[in-house]
Design a protein around this motif. Structure first.
Motif, PDB file in Angstrom:
ATOM      1  N   LEU A 105       0.869  -1.175   0.000  1.00 35.76           N
ATOM      2  CA  LEU A 105       0.000   0.000   0.000  1.00 35.76           C
ATOM      3  C   LEU A 105       0.907   1.226   0.000  1.00 35.76           C
ATOM      4  O   LEU A 105       1.639   1.477   0.951  1.00 35.76           O
ATOM      5  CB  LEU A 105      -0.904  -0.016   1.240  1.00 35.76           C
ATOM      6  CG  LEU A 105      -1.927   1.128   1.360  1.00 35.76           C
ATOM      7  CD1 LEU A 105      -2.911   1.084   0.196  1.00 35.76           C
ATOM      8  CD2 LEU A 105      -2.649   1.052   2.688  1.00 35.76           C
ATOM      9  N   ASP A 106       0.867   1.989  -1.107  1.00 37.46           N
ATOM     10  CA  ASP A 106       1.845   3.063  -1.310  1.00 37.46           C
ATOM     11  C   ASP A 106       1.149   4.252  -1.966  1.00 37.46           C
ATOM     12  O   ASP A 106       0.618   4.145  -3.073  1.00 37.46           O
ATOM     13  CB  ASP A 106       2.979   2.555  -2.206  1.00 37.46           C
ATOM     14  CG  ASP A 106       4.168   3.501  -2.238  1.00 37.46           C
ATOM     15  OD1 ASP A 106       3.976   4.718  -2.107  1.00 37.46           O
ATOM     16  OD2 ASP A 106       5.303   3.005  -2.391  1.00 37.46           O
ATOM     17  N   GLY A 107       1.173   5.397  -1.279  1.00 34.52           N
ATOM     18  CA  GLY A 107       0.513   6.596  -1.772  1.00 34.52           C
ATOM     19  C   GLY A 107       1.120   7.163  -3.028  1.00 34.52           C
ATOM     20  O   GLY A 107       0.506   7.983  -3.712  1.00 34.52           O
ATOM     21  N   ASP A 113      -4.128   6.477  -5.202  1.00 36.55           N
ATOM     22  CA  ASP A 113      -4.791   7.468  -4.343  1.00 36.55           C
ATOM     23  C   ASP A 113      -5.267   6.779  -3.072  1.00 36.55           C
ATOM     24  O   ASP A 113      -6.077   5.847  -3.121  1.00 36.55           O
ATOM     25  CB  ASP A 113      -5.967   8.086  -5.093  1.00 36.55           C
ATOM     26  CG  ASP A 113      -6.660   9.180  -4.275  1.00 36.55           C
ATOM     27  OD1 ASP A 113      -6.068   9.605  -3.242  1.00 36.55           O
ATOM     28  OD2 ASP A 113      -7.769   9.581  -4.643  1.00 36.55           O
ATOM     29  N   VAL A 114      -4.741   7.212  -1.938  1.00 36.11           N
ATOM     30  CA  VAL A 114      -5.117   6.599  -0.667  1.00 36.11           C
ATOM     31  C   VAL A 114      -5.893   7.567   0.218  1.00 36.11           C
ATOM     32  O   VAL A 114      -6.142   7.278   1.397  1.00 36.11           O
ATOM     33  CB  VAL A 114      -3.850   6.120   0.089  1.00 36.11           C
ATOM     34  CG1 VAL A 114      -3.145   5.030  -0.680  1.00 36.11           C
ATOM     35  CG2 VAL A 114      -2.906   7.289   0.367  1.00 36.11           C
ATOM     36  N   SER A 115      -6.322   8.709  -0.361  1.00 35.64           N
ATOM     37  CA  SER A 115      -6.993   9.740   0.437  1.00 35.64           C
ATOM     38  C   SER A 115      -8.321   9.272   1.019  1.00 35.64           C
ATOM     39  O   SER A 115      -8.761   9.766   2.060  1.00 35.64           O
ATOM     40  CB  SER A 115      -7.211  11.003  -0.407  1.00 35.64           C
ATOM     41  OG  SER A 115      -7.986  10.699  -1.562  1.00 35.64           O
ATOM     42  N   LEU A 159      -9.018   6.270   2.183  1.00 35.79           N
ATOM     43  CA  LEU A 159      -8.902   5.129   3.088  1.00 35.79           C
ATOM     44  C   LEU A 159      -9.137   5.557   4.538  1.00 35.79           C
ATOM     45  O   LEU A 159      -8.811   6.690   4.931  1.00 35.79           O
ATOM     46  CB  LEU A 159      -7.508   4.510   2.973  1.00 35.79           C
ATOM     47  CG  LEU A 159      -7.177   3.821   1.642  1.00 35.79           C
ATOM     48  CD1 LEU A 159      -5.733   3.319   1.675  1.00 35.79           C
ATOM     49  CD2 LEU A 159      -8.128   2.660   1.377  1.00 35.79           C
ATOM     50  N   GLU A 189      -6.209   2.190   8.040  1.00 38.16           N
ATOM     51  CA  GLU A 189      -5.539   1.705   6.837  1.00 38.16           C
ATOM     52  C   GLU A 189      -4.382   2.622   6.447  1.00 38.16           C
ATOM     53  O   GLU A 189      -3.332   2.157   6.013  1.00 38.16           O
ATOM     54  CB  GLU A 189      -6.533   1.601   5.672  1.00 38.16           C
ATOM     55  CG  GLU A 189      -7.490   0.423   5.747  1.00 38.16           C
ATOM     56  CD  GLU A 189      -6.790  -0.888   5.447  1.00 38.16           C
ATOM     57  OE1 GLU A 189      -6.494  -1.161   4.271  1.00 38.16           O
ATOM     58  OE2 GLU A 189      -6.520  -1.641   6.403  1.00 38.16           O
ATOM     59  N   LEU A 190      -4.590   3.945   6.598  1.00 39.29           N
ATOM     60  CA  LEU A 190      -3.524   4.891   6.252  1.00 39.29           C
ATOM     61  C   LEU A 190      -2.275   4.678   7.101  1.00 39.29           C
ATOM     62  O   LEU A 190      -1.158   4.922   6.642  1.00 39.29           O
ATOM     63  CB  LEU A 190      -4.035   6.328   6.428  1.00 39.29           C
ATOM     64  CG  LEU A 190      -4.978   6.845   5.336  1.00 39.29           C
ATOM     65  CD1 LEU A 190      -5.481   8.236   5.692  1.00 39.29           C
ATOM     66  CD2 LEU A 190      -4.260   6.866   3.978  1.00 39.29           C
ATOM     67  N   GLU A 229       0.195   2.456   5.368  1.00 44.06           N
ATOM     68  CA  GLU A 229       0.725   2.869   4.070  1.00 44.06           C
ATOM     69  C   GLU A 229       2.243   3.050   4.171  1.00 44.06           C
ATOM     70  O   GLU A 229       2.758   3.559   5.170  1.00 44.06           O
ATOM     71  CB  GLU A 229       0.059   4.179   3.633  1.00 44.06           C
ATOM     72  CG  GLU A 229       0.305   4.552   2.179  1.00 44.06           C
ATOM     73  CD  GLU A 229       1.474   5.514   2.034  1.00 44.06           C
ATOM     74  OE1 GLU A 229       2.129   5.492   0.974  1.00 44.06           O
ATOM     75  OE2 GLU A 229       1.733   6.287   2.987  1.00 44.06           O
TER      76      GLU A 229
END
Length: 452
Positions: A73-75, A79-81, A83, A87-88, A91
Motif C-alpha cells: 500500500l503506497d501513496g 490514491d489513498v486519500s 482510506l 488503513e492509512l 501505508e
C-alpha cells in the motif's frame, strides 16, 4: 533433453532466488505493519493469482519469469486519500525512515542469508573437489620462475588457508584483482613447508576472465601415465603398448604425470620416440612414432601427435567437511569474500581496469545452471549460493529503481531530516531505468558473443 534440462534448472534457480528475495521484503513489511497488496513471482501480466490471509494479499505468478515484486500500500502509486485512518497507518510512505530502510534492505539480506545457509550445508556435508596439489609448472611461467615444483601441495596464499583447488584459484584471482605479490606456502613430500613469492608483475597483465592459474603456470597434478586402453591398429598397439603399462620416460626424460606424457606425444608428430615402460614390475623399452594429425586451434589448425591410447587415473580428490559452527563461520566468510570481490569487479569495470565482457546475463546463467545441475546437487547448490550473492550485491548498488537506490534516498533523509524532493526522485528513476536497460542489453550481447 539437454535444452529442457538447462531450462528447468535455470527456472528453478531464478524462481527460488526471486521468491527468497521478495519474501525478505514481504516478511519485514508485515513485521513493520505495512499492508502488502500483491506478492508476484515474475513480472508483467498476471497468469494466476489467489488471495489469502486477513489482508487478502494477492499471491501471483506473472508472465516474465526474470524477476518478481512485492506491491505494498503506497501513496505514490495509488490514491489513498479515501482510506480509513487505520488503513492509512499501514501505508508505506507513512512509516518512519528506519522502517522503510529495513523493508528495502530485507530483500538483499535474504539473498545473503540464503547463500550462507547453502554454503554452511555444503561445508557440513562435505564438498568433494580436486586437491591443491600442482603439476609440473609450465616452463618459463611465473610459477616456474618462483621455484614451485610438480607435486607441491599449496596450503596457503597470502595468509589465507587453501584446502582445495577452488581455494587456490580464488586466492590467485584475488591477487590478480589487487595486482599484489602472492606469498605461496607449499608442502613438499618428506621435506616440510616452503614459501615462494609470485611478484605483482606476474599479475599486471592478467584479466580475471582468463584461466588465472593456468596463465600463471599452475595446473592440476595428474597421476603417473598408466594406460587404460590401447586402440587396435593404432600407433600405440603397433609399438607393443598394453593396458596397465606405466610410461616412466620418453627419450630419457622422466614422465612425472599424465600431462607430461601427453605433452611429449602431442609435441612430436611423426618423430620416433623411445619409451621406457614399467609392465608388471619389469622395465622394457619400446619405440613409437606418434601419428601426425591436424587439430583446430581457434581459427587456425596445428599438427599434433597421437598414439591412440587412453590414460587411466584421476587427479587427487579430497572431501572438505566441517562441524556446524566452523561451517557457519566459513559460510559467512565465503559470502563476505564473494560480495567484496563482486563490488571490486564493478568498481574496476567502471574505471576500465576490468573488461565489461565480464557482465553476464540470463543466457550464461542458464548455461551454468544446466551444467552444474548435471554435475550433481552439491555443484548446483554452490551455483545457487553464488548467484544469490550476485543478486544481493546487484540490488544494493546505488542505482535508482534498485533497492540500493532507495536506500541511498533514505540515507539522505536520515542525514538531512527531510525526504528527497519528488522531482529529483522522478528524474533519478528515469536515469536508473535507462542505466539498468543498458546493463541488461550489454549482458545479453556478451551472452550472444560467447555463444557464437
Amino acid at each position: 533433453m539437454s535444452l529442457l534440462h538447462t531450462l528447468l534448472a535455470f527456472l528453478l534457480a531464478i524462481g527460488t532466488l526471486v521468491v527468497i528475495h521478495e519474501l525478505g521484503h514481504y516478511l519485514v513489511a508485515r513485521w513493520c505493519g505495512v499492508k502488502v497488496l500483491r506478492f508476484s513471482v515474475g513480472m508483467g501480466k498476471v497468469l494466476w493469482s489467489r488471495r489469502v490471509g486477513p489482508d487478502r494479499t494477492e499471491w501471483a505468478i506473472s508472465a516474465l519469469p526474470l524477476g518478481g515484486y512485492v506491491k505494498m500500500l503506497d501513496g505514490r502509486e495509488a490514491d489513498v486519500s479515501g482510506l480509513p485512518p487505520e488503513e492509512l497507518k499501514r501505508e508505506f510512505t507513512r512509516q518512519n525512515v528506519w522502517k522503510r530502510i529495513a523493508i528495502v534492505a530485507a530483500g538483499p539480506l535474504a539473498n545473503f542469508l540464503l547463500a550462507i545457509l547453502l554454503y554452511a550445508v555444503l561445508f557440513m556435508t562435505g564438498i568433494q573437489e580436486v586437491s591443491s596439489k600442482i603439476g609440473e609448472p609450465a616452463p618459463g611461467s611465473a610459477a616456474d620462475r618462483a621455484g614451485l615444483d610438480g607435486g607441491d601441495v599449496v596450503v596457503a596464499i597470502n595468509g589465507e588457508s587453501v584446502s582445495g583447488w577452488s581455494d587456490l584459484r580464488w586466492q590467485l584471482i584475488q591477487a590478480t584483482l589487487e595486482k599484489e605479490d602472492a606469498r605461496i606456502v607449499v608442502r613438499r613430500l618428506h621435506r616440510g613447508d616452503f614459501t615462494f613469492t609470485l611478484p605483482a608483475a606476474a599479475f599486471s597483465k592478467l584479466d580475471i576472465e582468463q584461466d588465472v592459474p593456468s596463465a600463471l603456470g599452475f595446473s592440476i597434478a595428474l597421476p603417473p601415465p598408466v594406460l587404460n586402453k590401447v586402440a587396435p591398429n593404432g600407433p600405440g598397439a603397433e609399438a607393443g603398448l598394453q593396458p596397465g603399462d606405466q610410461i616412466t620416460h620418453v627419450d630419457g626424460k622422466p614422465m612425472r604425470d599424465s600431462a607430461a606424457f601427453l605433452h611429449a606425444i602431442r609435441s612430436n608428430p611423426g618423430r620416433a620416440l623411445q619409451l621406457d615402460v614399467l609392465r608388471q614390475g619389469s622395465a622394457i623399452a619400446l619405440a613409437i612414432t606418434p601419428r601426425a594429425e591436424q587439430q583446430k586451434a581457434g581459427k587456425d589448425s596445428v599438427t599434433i601427435g597421437k598414439i591412440q591410447v587412453e590414460l587411466a587415473g584421476q587427479p587427487d580428490m579430497i572431501v572438505v567437511a566441517s562441524g556446524p559452527l566452523e561451517a557457519a563461520g566459513k559460510a559467512v566468510q565465503k559470502v563476505w569474500d564473494t560480495s567484496v570481490l563482486t563490488v571490486k569487479m564493478f568498481g574496476r569495470m567502471v574505471t576500465g581496469e576490468v573488461s565489461w565482457k565480464n557482465v553476464t546475463g540470463p543466457i550464461t546463467i542458464a548455461d551454468y545452471a544446466g551444467q552444474t545441475a548435471r554435475v550433481g546437487l552439491a555443484s548446483y547448490l554452490s551455483f545457487l549460493a553464488f548467484i544469490s550473492i550476485s543478486i544481493g550485491v546487484l540490488n544494493l548498488l546505488p542505482i535508482p529503481v534498485l533497492d540500493g537506490g532507495h536506500l541511498l534516498y533514505y540515507s539522505l533523509e536520515v542525514l538531512t531530516g527531510r525526504p528527497v524532493p519528488e522531482r529529483f526522485g522522478e528524474i533519478a528513476q528515469r536515469l536508473g531505468v535507462g542505466l539498468l536497460v543498458t546493463l541488461m542489453a550489454l549482458a545479453v550481447f556478451n551472452d550472444v558473443v560467447r555463444l557464437l
